[in-house]
Design an enzyme around this catalytic site. Structure first.
Site: not given
Length: 803
Positions: A476, A481, A591
């Site tokens: 991201g 990740v 978000d």
């Protein structure tokens, strides 16, 4: 503020976000391949004066909301695929000068009578729009120069009164009947009267041209062909500058009328004013009038030259119209030349600053408005002769202009080198500053955040096999990740910040602080963090079924049935409800999106990624509770609340809007924005047109139609442009629970234990079938297809096997 994108072969639809450019003065996207409707959000363009969307493939209804554009002067929508009706509300536009909607299909619509109240209108052009009804009363428009209602299905009689300012009247190709009124004899500036191909009867009024003489500087064309006119009132002897066409009328069969035959041919009359036409030159100023309010240019050449030179602050003799010709539209294209003043004793050319000044006026749209000439566009501004390239004298001595260019180039090089050195120094300082800041944050984090486990960098490296690429499951804006295995064999997701990440230290602390005190089944749990060796890492519970967006993707290896999607929606809503009402203090997420909703092994939805979250307002000194937080707009395009985008005020209803977008994704499988299409607009249009079920995701199998209809209605209400018309998050949860209660009992019970449906058929609802499947989630892993989604994306999605 200008946005000029015309003639660029752009495709896709007009984005809603353009509507929130409140300082935009001129929007030109004409002559492209744009499709889709005109966004209703354009009604928020509070400063717009010119809206040029013509020559595209724009479809749908003209939004009545455009009546809010009180500053609008020119509305050019011609040559599109618009349909529906002509909004009467446009008559509320006090400044409107030009309405040009030619070649659209307003099938069965009438011209609103209220258009007669547009007192400042100069041009009304509705040619070939499939209109019906009668011609409205336009006698109250004192400066109407141009009226074109040709090629429609209008009926009734001709206008009985018009102001004598009018230059062009084209009512041809309709079903108008009755006689030709005598008002046309009073229109002393008339250049063209086209009434051909109607059902007019009676006599040809010779007084139409009674005010014309051969000494007039302009001509008049009167086209009455293909009507039912049988006689003439007066003598049939128009002057040379009048063209009269009578072919196809019974009067042409009357041999007793003198000179009748010369007016009954196709080009009968004395049309001696053919417009000049030449090919386009590339060595001068190319200029085009996009919507002139006249049919012939000759009478206005001198006034046009005065208009242009006045705007340029030049003398009239300094401008020459080299050539001009009419293009389809009609539009008037011309080529201009500009000369230095005759009294300039020092030079026979413009100096550089004067050239730049003149070009600046052309390119910055500083010409004053003129209703007669209408909007213009600059096609090219080409410097030729002494202004083009390097100019050398006979002795090969470099001119002053070149010396100036060399000096300017040297200065530019010095500035560039200085800027580069400054940038390197700034980067080195910023790098050192980040190191110091991270050390400072590390100590603050360890002091302020209790109950959150701190991991060492060595532990994180061991858990991920030294951050091996095979362990990476997502990426991201914050960083990569990884799937990690801690010493106790527990599986976690490790979000590792990258150098110069789009988020950063503030978001790092925000997420730790928030998640350390937020505990809910529908929120991702924070396991710990690592702040060591200039590294920032957050450790979360592992979500083996990845993001919701992964499951809705065309490349997904599994499917979600309707009841499972409904439960995911409910779980997401409950997570947001907890943030808004039960967390102390409450939290705005800011978000919410499909890539920030993760799914555990049972497909339970968990809201993730709190890096942009903000604490909700608290009581002020007077005991009042504000309903918003004021903040710079942050979030993901396609999910942003339009009011938040416009006002920078984020409320709980802003989160509801984003959640509504997720609901629409669950229903359709579509992305919020894809190939120029906006999911809210697409679903809303389908819902209004009664074809909602045609865009429902066909991969989710059977569903009760009434349940889907209520889910669609809920999603659209969440996505309403106005915040006060959206439901509260409590109302969203309550409605989702009610929809689940409507589901057949077998489906509701089955969904508790089985996360997906596919394969063999089971009982049918609404003519669609679905069936169960089972899977072993630990056997199938694949990398997340989302590169811009949640930083916690595990990317692990099961392969579905049929029973």
């Amino acid at each position: 503020m200008l946005l000029l994108l015309n003639g660029n072969k752009l495709s896709g639809s007009l984005p809603d976000e353009l509507g929130y450019l409140s300082k935009l003065n001129r929007l030109q996207v004409d002559q492209n391949n744009i499709s889709g409707p005109i966004p209703k959000s354009f009604a928020y363009m509070s400063s717009i004066r010119h809206l040029h969307l013509n020559n595209n493939s724009i479809s749908g209804q003209i939004p009545p909301e455009l009546s809010n554009l009180t500053t609008l002067l020119h509305l050019l929508l011609d040559n599109n695929n618009l349909s529906g009706y002509l909004p009467p509300e446009l008559s509320k536009l006090p400044a409107m000068r030009i309405i040009q909607l030619d070649n659209n299909n307003f099938n069965g619509s009438e011209i609103p009578a209220t258009y007669g109240s547009l007192s400042r209108l100069a041009k009304l052009s509705l040619r070939n729009c499939s209109l019906q009804g009668s011609i409205p009363d336009l006698s109250s428009i004192p400066n109407l120069y141009y009226l074109d209602l040709s090629k429609n299905n209008l009926r009734g009689s001709l206008p009985s009164k018009l102001y004598d300012t009018i230059r062009t009247i084209d009512l041809s190709g309709n079903h108008l009947s009755g006689s030709i009124p005598g008002i046309f004899s009073d229109l002393s500036f008339l250049q063209r009267l086209s009434l051909e191909n109607n059902q007019l009867n009676g006599s040809v009024p010779a007084n139409i041209w009674q005010n014309m003489t051969s000494t007039k500087s302009y001509s008049l064309t009167v086209d009455l062909r293909n009507n039912l006119l049988s006689s003439i009132s007066g003598a049939l002897n128009p002057p040379d500058n009048v063209t009269l066409r009578l072919g196809g009328n019974p009067i042409c069969d009357n041999a007793n009328i003198a000179n009748i035959t010369q007016f009954c041919g196709y080009e009968a009359g004395g049309d001696r004013t053919t417009e000049r036409s030449t090919e386009f030159y590339n060595d001068m100023i190319g200029y085009r009038l996009k919507s002139p309010s006249f049919s012939y240019f000759d009478p206005y050449v001198f006034s046009f030259e005065s208009y242009v030179t006045s705007a340029l602050k030049l003398n009239p003799y300094q401008l020459s119209i080299d050539s001009y010709f009419w293009e389809e539209g009609p539009r008037l294209r011309m080529h201009l030349k500009i000369f230095p003043p005759a009294n300039n004793m020092h030079s026979s050319t413009f100096n550089v600053s004067e050239v730049l000044r003149i070009r600046g006026i052309f390119t910055s749209w500083h010409f004053p408005g003129d209703d007669l000439f209408g909007p213009y566009e600059l096609l090219n501004f080409t410097l030729v002769g002494p202004y083009a390239g390097v100019y050398l004298t006979k002795g090969k001595i470099i001119s002053k202009g070149v010396w100036v260019a060399i000096a300017l180039g040297s200065i530019a090089c010095i500035i560039a080198v200085t800027a580069a050195v400054s940038l390197l120094i700034a980067r080195r300082y910023a790098r050192q500053h980040r190191k110091m800041s991270r050390r400072h944050i590390s100590s603050n984090a360890s002091m302020k955040i209790d109950g959150v486990k701190g991991f060492t960098f060595k532990e994180m490296a061991m858990a991920t096999d030294s951050f091996n690429c095979s362990a990476q499951v997502g990426r991201g804006g914050y960083g990569k990740v990884y799937r990690g295995i801690l010493s106790g064999n527990s599986i976690v997701a490790i979000k590792r910040a990258e150098e110069g990440s789009l988020q950063g230290q503030k978001e790092f602390l925000t997420e730790i602080k928030l998640l350390s005190r937020l505990h809910h089944i529908n929120l991702v749990s924070l396991v710990g963090y690592c702040e060591e060796k200039e590294e920032q890492m957050l450790v979360y519970e592992f979500m083996p079924n990845g993001t919701l967006r992964d499951w809705l993707s065309d490349k997904a290896k599994g499917t979600l049935n309707f009841v499972t999607r409904l439960r995911i929606a409910l779980g997401s809503a409950k997570g947001i409800l907890y943030l808004h009402t039960e967390a102390q203090p409450p939290v705005f997420h800011r978000d919410i999106k499909a890539t920030n909703i993760l799914l555990d092994s049972k497909l339970t939805a968990k809201v993730a990624d709190f890096g942009l979250s903000r604490l909700a307002p608290v009581l002020d000194d007077e005991g009042n509770l504000p309903n918003h937080v004021s903040t710079v707009v942050r979030g993901t395009p396609g999910y942003l609340d339009p009011e938040y985008f416009l006002t920078h005020k984020f409320t709980d209803k802003s989160d509801v809007y984003s959640l509504g977008i997720v609901f629409l994704e669950l229903l359709t499988g579509m992305h919020p924005i894809s190939h120029g299409k906006n999911i809210v607009r697409e679903v809303h249009m389908a819902h209004q047109s009664g074809i909602m079920f045609s865009i429902i995701d066909n991969r989710m199998g059977a569903y009760p139609s009434e349940c889907v209809e209520r889910f669609v209605a809920l999603a659209l209400s969440c996505c309403h442009d106005e915040q006060e018309k959206r439901p509260s998050i409590q109302g969203v949860v309550r409605e989702l629970e009610n929809i689940l209660k409507m589901m057949p009992e077998a489906d509701a019970i089955y969904a508790e234990s089985t996360p997906t449906y596919s394969g063999k058929s089971t009982p049918t609802y609404s003519g669609k079938s679905a069936s169960p499947s089972s899977f072993n989630s630990s056997q199938y892993l694949y990398e997340s297809s989302s590169l811009l989604g949640s930083d916690l994306s595990s990317g692990v999605v099961p392969t579905i096997k049929s029973r």
